[in-house]
Design an enzyme around this catalytic site. Structure first.
Site, PDB file in Angstrom:
ATOM      1  N   TYR A   1      16.738  28.814   9.146  1.00  0.00           N
ATOM      2  CA  TYR A   1      15.490  29.437   9.617  1.00  0.00           C
ATOM      3  C   TYR A   1      15.379  29.343  11.131  1.00  0.00           C
ATOM      4  O   TYR A   1      15.649  28.305  11.732  1.00  0.00           O
ATOM      5  CB  TYR A   1      14.290  28.695   9.015  1.00  0.00           C
ATOM      6  CG  TYR A   1      14.050  28.968   7.558  1.00  0.00           C
ATOM      7  CD1 TYR A   1      13.791  30.264   7.099  1.00  0.00           C
ATOM      8  CD2 TYR A   1      14.058  27.941   6.629  1.00  0.00           C
ATOM      9  CE1 TYR A   1      13.559  30.513   5.753  1.00  0.00           C
ATOM     10  CE2 TYR A   1      13.813  28.172   5.283  1.00  0.00           C
ATOM     11  CZ  TYR A   1      13.559  29.466   4.859  1.00  0.00           C
ATOM     12  OH  TYR A   1      13.322  29.707   3.535  1.00  0.00           O
TER      13      TYR A   1
ATOM     14  N   ARG B   1     -10.523  -0.126  15.612  1.00  0.00           N
ATOM     15  CA  ARG B   1     -10.447   0.821  14.492  1.00  0.00           C
ATOM     16  C   ARG B   1     -11.431   0.362  13.417  1.00  0.00           C
ATOM     17  O   ARG B   1     -12.381   1.048  13.129  1.00  0.00           O
ATOM     18  CB  ARG B   1      -9.012   0.875  13.965  1.00  0.00           C
ATOM     19  CG  ARG B   1      -8.797   1.886  12.858  1.00  0.00           C
ATOM     20  CD  ARG B   1      -7.374   1.883  12.344  1.00  0.00           C
ATOM     21  NE  ARG B   1      -6.999   0.630  11.708  1.00  0.00           N
ATOM     22  CZ  ARG B   1      -5.865   0.417  11.070  1.00  0.00           C
ATOM     23  NH1 ARG B   1      -4.951   1.395  10.978  1.00  0.00           N
ATOM     24  NH2 ARG B   1      -5.585  -0.743  10.519  1.00  0.00           N
TER      25      ARG B   1
ATOM     26  N   LYS C   1       0.849  -1.205   0.000  1.00  0.00           N
ATOM     27  CA  LYS C   1       0.000   0.000   0.000  1.00  0.00           C
ATOM     28  C   LYS C   1       0.877   1.245   0.000  1.00  0.00           C
ATOM     29  O   LYS C   1       2.093   1.167   0.261  1.00  0.00           O
ATOM     30  CB  LYS C   1      -0.917  -0.026   1.218  1.00  0.00           C
ATOM     31  CG  LYS C   1      -0.182   0.017   2.558  1.00  0.00           C
ATOM     32  CD  LYS C   1      -1.123  -0.252   3.716  1.00  0.00           C
ATOM     33  CE  LYS C   1      -0.357  -0.315   5.030  1.00  0.00           C
ATOM     34  NZ  LYS C   1      -1.205  -0.784   6.142  1.00  0.00           N
TER      35      LYS C   1
ATOM     36  N   MET D   1      12.905  23.512   2.808  1.00  0.00           N
ATOM     37  CA  MET D   1      12.098  22.776   1.842  1.00  0.00           C
ATOM     38  C   MET D   1      12.963  21.970   0.871  1.00  0.00           C
ATOM     39  O   MET D   1      12.666  20.813   0.562  1.00  0.00           O
ATOM     40  CB  MET D   1      11.208  23.755   1.055  1.00  0.00           C
ATOM     41  CG  MET D   1      10.240  23.062   0.110  1.00  0.00           C
ATOM     42  SD  MET D   1       9.259  24.218  -0.862  1.00  0.00           S
ATOM     43  CE  MET D   1       8.137  24.848   0.367  1.00  0.00           C
TER      44      MET D   1
END
Ligand SMILES: *Cc1c(COP(=O)(O)O)cnc(C)c1O
Length: 354
Positions: A252, A131, A34, A300
């Protein structure tokens, strides 16, 4: 120079890890592919495993249809099952196996006009995870209700564990006992174990394993010392180097302040490629095979590493973010997540299959 960032995928390791899972479990094993094979590329992984695997498992119908469209003829199980009547029709048409975990799916099945003996159903029992799945006290009735549908060719009984990667918890043993009690006397194969179940819970080893993370070589129970090899190596290179004085910040938010004159290497990979932005100062990184660490916030498209103690490192030096040298479990833990999430977030970088 093209951007030197890639995810190298070792298909031999993938096949070996699958064989380890199958051998440990005994019986047969579905390779769980998956989420694009946990970020490794579903079609390439399935093509490579096809000759050794008993079958494959995906989460949603669309993932199964993609494999069929790529001319994969192996058994494929959809673990969330069908969402609507059209899904169900295509599942039957393409000879895909399906989980049924709730009543609305049985309603769709009963209302559908399907050929006799055309559908292989895996009936999901909620043995304690709460679940998905039918509760313990209704499973006998549900089993017989599904069995009455002429389209149903076979019924396999399955459940899923919430804490199989915690060998010290008794939650899994309780789930196994609850499952066995609730399904007593019902004919059909059983499937209990995900990777944690295969590795740590012999009582969970039945007819079918559903092995995911372990076939990608990210061991959910590393203390047990299993013979799994990382399949993905996330790689890049140093593409700029600078020197900063003690007391100067990097990146940053000035999350790293140099405590000494520091040589900073800039690496061509960032959170847009799937490297976790949450990775803190000190997260291990390998440069030309030598261990160093992340400094400053991950950006990023790039990140920064400490090269002060690696004077020979330069532009073009090879960087490993995880793989054989850097344990993905360690990166995940430092970043406050799990290897599963890191792997399936990998994107933008070129995949290189070896
Ligand atoms: C994802 C999944 C698996 C595989 O789990 P791993 O921990 O990756 O081995 C097995 N069964 C179900 C129902 C799943 O959703």
């Amino acid at each position: 120079m093209t951007r030197p960032s890639s995810a190298q995928i070792d298909l031999t390791a993938l096949r070996n890890n699958y064989q380890v899972a199958r051998r440990l479990h005994g019986g047969r094993a579905l390779a769980v592919v998956k989420a694009n094979a946990y970020g490794h590329g579903a079609i390439a992984c399935v093509q490579s495993l096809q000759s050794v695997a008993d079958g494959f498992a995906v989460a949603i119908p669309g993932e199964a249809f993609e494999l069929r469209a790529a001319a994969i003829h192996s058994p494929i199980l959809v673990m969330e099952g069908f969402f609507d009547a059209e899904d169900l029709r295509c599942i039957v048409e393409q000879n895909i196996w399906t989980v049924i975990h709730q009543n609305s799916q049985i309603d769709l099945l009963e209302a559908a006009d399907l050929p006799a003996n055309s559908l292989h159903v895996w009936l999901k029992v909620d043995s304690g995870m709460h679940r998905a799945g039918f509760s313990l006290d209704e499973i006998q009735a549900i089993y017989h209700r599904i069995k009455r549908c002429s389209a149903v060719a076979s019924l396999t009984l399955m459940t899923h564990f919430a804490r199989s990667d915690e060998p010290d918890s008794d939650a899994t043993a309780r789930q196994i006992a609850s499952f066995d009690r609730a399904t007593e006397g019902l004919a059909g194969d059983r499937s209990l174990a995900n990777s944690g179940g295969v590795l740590a819970w012999p009582a969970a080893r039945r007819d079918w394993a559903r092995a995911g993370i372990m076939i990608y070589g990210a061991d959910p129970i590393p203390e047990a010392g299993n013979d799994l090899k990382p399949v993905m190596t996330l790689k890049s290179q140093i593409f700029a180097v600078r020197n900063i004085a003690a007391g100067e910040p990097v990146g940053y938010g000035a999350k790293f302040i140099a405590s000494r004159p520091t040589r900073v290497g800039l690496v061509a990979i960032g959170y847009a490629d799937g490297y976790p932005r949450g990775a803190p100062n000190g997260t291990p990184v390998s440069v030309d095979g030598r261990l160093t660490q992340l400094i400053g916030r991950v950006s990023m498209d790039m990140l920064t590493v400490d090269l002060t103690d690696l004077p020979e490192a330069r532009i073009g030096s090879r960087v490993e973010l995880w793989g054989n040298q850097i344990d993905i479990n360690q990166v995940a833990q430092l970043a406050g997540t799990i290897s599963y999430e890191l792997l399936c977030n990998v994107k933008r970088v070129t995949k290189i299959y070896i």
